[in-house]
Design a protein around this motif. Sequence first.
Motif, PDB file in Angstrom:
ATOM      1  N   ILE A 108      33.454  50.461  55.241  1.00 30.36           N
ATOM      2  CA  ILE A 108      34.310  51.365  54.219  1.00 30.36           C
ATOM      3  C   ILE A 108      33.333  52.049  53.144  1.00 30.36           C
ATOM      4  CG2 ILE A 108      35.317  50.151  51.791  1.00 30.36           C
ATOM      5  CD1 ILE A 108      36.347  47.662  53.603  1.00 30.36           C
ATOM      6  N   TYR A 109      31.599  51.753  52.547  1.00 30.09           N
ATOM      7  CA  TYR A 109      31.246  51.925  52.086  1.00 30.09           C
ATOM      8  C   TYR A 109      30.994  53.445  52.891  1.00 30.09           C
ATOM      9  CZ  TYR A 109      30.878  49.492  48.399  1.00 30.09           C
ATOM     10  OH  TYR A 109      31.715  48.147  46.854  1.00 30.09           O
ATOM     11  N   ALA A 110      30.969  53.359  53.781  1.00 33.39           N
ATOM     12  CA  ALA A 110      30.421  55.057  54.725  1.00 33.39           C
ATOM     13  C   ALA A 110      31.347  55.573  54.101  1.00 33.39           C
ATOM     14  CB  ALA A 110      29.903  54.736  56.235  1.00 33.39           C
ATOM     15  N   THR A 111      32.780  55.604  54.752  1.00 32.71           N
ATOM     16  CA  THR A 111      33.560  56.564  54.290  1.00 32.71           C
ATOM     17  C   THR A 111      33.550  57.247  52.632  1.00 32.71           C
ATOM     18  OG1 THR A 111      34.908  55.377  55.780  1.00 32.71           O
ATOM     19  CG2 THR A 111      36.106  56.717  54.334  1.00 32.71           C
ATOM     20  N   LEU A 112      33.844  55.732  51.556  1.00 34.68           N
ATOM     21  CA  LEU A 112      33.363  56.417  49.953  1.00 34.68           C
ATOM     22  C   LEU A 112      32.575  57.627  50.070  1.00 34.68           C
ATOM     23  CD1 LEU A 112      34.261  55.742  47.150  1.00 34.68           C
ATOM     24  CD2 LEU A 112      32.969  53.321  47.055  1.00 34.68           C
ATOM     25  N   GLY A 113      31.030  56.700  50.957  1.00 33.77           N
ATOM     26  CA  GLY A 113      29.779  57.864  50.477  1.00 33.77           C
ATOM     27  C   GLY A 113      30.414  58.586  51.271  1.00 33.77           C
ATOM     28  N   VAL A 114      30.556  59.520  52.530  1.00 32.45           N
ATOM     29  CA  VAL A 114      31.160  60.954  52.411  1.00 32.45           C
ATOM     30  C   VAL A 114      31.864  61.595  51.411  1.00 32.45           C
ATOM     31  CG1 VAL A 114      32.616  62.124  54.302  1.00 32.45           C
ATOM     32  CG2 VAL A 114      31.229  60.603  54.867  1.00 32.45           C
ATOM     33  N   PHE A 115      32.984  60.925  50.900  1.00 37.87           N
ATOM     34  CA  PHE A 115      34.132  61.189  49.667  1.00 37.87           C
ATOM     35  C   PHE A 115      33.968  61.525  47.958  1.00 37.87           C
ATOM     36  CE2 PHE A 115      37.202  60.582  53.008  1.00 37.87           C
ATOM     37  CZ  PHE A 115      38.202  61.628  53.044  1.00 37.87           C
TER      38      PHE A 115
END
Length: 139
Positions: free
Chosen positions: A52-59
């Motif tokens: 979840i946080y890696a996805t948020l980080g990319v965005f």
Amino acid sequence: MDDSTRLKSLSIALYAVGAIATFALYPLMVLWPSGWAWHSGHSDYPLMIVGIYATLGVFLMRAARRPLEHLSLIWFTVWSSVVHGAIMTVQSLMSPGHLGHLIGDVPALFIVAAVLAALTPRRAQAGAGVPPQPSLRTN
């Protein structure tokens, strides 16, 4: 702080938070579990949180290029960090085995929220820099 300095600082903060969320969360959970991981032994939880946080980080890193076009994502990050940090604070205080989180991920969430909130212009302030949104209404 003038508007251009503020936006440049916001872009840097978004990129830094995004990179940390994308690349540093899992290593922190492994290297400092008492401050960053909520389970010991086998658990599916860490990989879900990292995902979840890696996805948020990319965005967030993508939003760093043009932050005024991504205000809703930035404010989601601010408020979800506040809520997540508040819940983890209560849980840490209720479970003595998790007090290490009060010097690990809990303050990190509040710091992220505070920095992004301080640097992000409110909609009225950003109005001149945001392109007009297409209307979905038809007449």
